[in-house]
Scaffold this active site. Structure first.
Site, PDB file in Angstrom:
ATOM      1  N   LYS A 120       0.829  -1.208   0.000  1.00 39.26           N
ATOM      2  CA  LYS A 120       0.000   0.000   0.000  1.00 39.26           C
ATOM      3  C   LYS A 120       0.860   1.254   0.000  1.00 39.26           C
ATOM      4  CE  LYS A 120      -2.041   1.594   3.690  1.00 39.26           C
ATOM      5  NZ  LYS A 120      -2.941   1.749   4.859  1.00 39.26           N
ATOM      6  N   ASP A 138      -6.695   1.337   0.996  1.00 41.31           N
ATOM      7  CA  ASP A 138      -6.748   1.434   2.452  1.00 41.31           C
ATOM      8  C   ASP A 138      -8.156   1.062   2.912  1.00 41.31           C
ATOM      9  OD1 ASP A 138      -8.296   3.566   1.690  1.00 41.31           O
ATOM     10  OD2 ASP A 138      -7.284   5.039   2.967  1.00 41.31           O
TER      11      ASP A 138
END
Length: 217
Positions: A120, A138
């Site tokens: 991420k 997220d």
């Protein structure tokens, strides 16, 4: 959800926010990398409060190494998990200096090899600092993708892969930011603001009518 509806969703989001960007404050790829590492389980606002004075005294890997772990910890102590984050940032700075000439690498594999940097974080840096069409999923994006029907998936990686495959290419550069901001300010976890949602009529969330009525009341 079909292709035309997905395109319409992103057209609406673009119309509402033509130039979306991260709410983390940064001036260089390195500052962004540090800010994203700090943002795990923390708000962007709290990170900005810490990095503003930090970057005034140390805005390069060498400068942060000169601060040392204790010095860095003093700047970020109000951020959650600051002890482990300080260790990771120091280790990352050492790797940047010894392996990358002090520069943030423009390469996924090299980014993910840095301490404290997962997929991420790498996606955020690749997208925001280098303009790569990536999708940093997220909790906000995961929720929006599943709730709206845009790209449902049981895992973060499944959502990422489907968003990358199903998002029209013209929107991929900014889609990451649109979806995060939509989840942060409109498609809220507990009480989504369906009555104020720009994609309400395109959304496939079964309970949207209920929340729209609540919003109206």
């Amino acid at each position: 959800m079909n292709r035309d509806k997905r395109r319409a969703i992103f057209e609406r989001l673009r119309e509402a926010n033509p130039q979306p960007t991260t709410e983390l404050e940064y001036r260089t790829p390195f500052e962004l990398l540090v800010a994203v590492i700090l943002s795990a389980q923390a708000t962007d606002r709290s990170v900005n409060k810490a990095t503003s004075p930090l970057f005034e005294v140390a805005d390069t890997p060498d400068a942060i190494l000169e601060l040392g772990e204790d010095g860095l910890r003093a700047h970020i102590r109000k951020i959650g998990l600051f002890n482990s984050k300080a260790k990771n940032i120091i280790a990352t700075c050492e790797a940047l200096v010894t392996k990358h000439g002090g520069r943030v690498p423009h390469d996924r594999k090299a980014l993910e090899a840095l301490p404290g940097v997962g997929r991420k974080t790498a996606n955020v840096v690749l997208n925001t600092a280098f303009g790569e069409p990536t999708m940093a999923v997220d909790t906000h994006i995961y929720r929006v993708a599943n709730r709206t029907g845009l790209a449902p998936g049981r895992t973060v990686r499944a959502v990422e892969d489907r968003l990358m495959r199903w998002t029209p290419r013209a929107f991929l550069g900014d889609a990451h930011h649109w979806l995060i901001l939509h989840g942060r300010y409109t498609c809220l976890a507990r009480k989504p603001r369906c009555g104020a949602c720009p994609i309400y009529d395109l959304c496939e969330f079964r309970e949207r009518h209920h929340y729209a009525e609540v919003e109206a009341d």
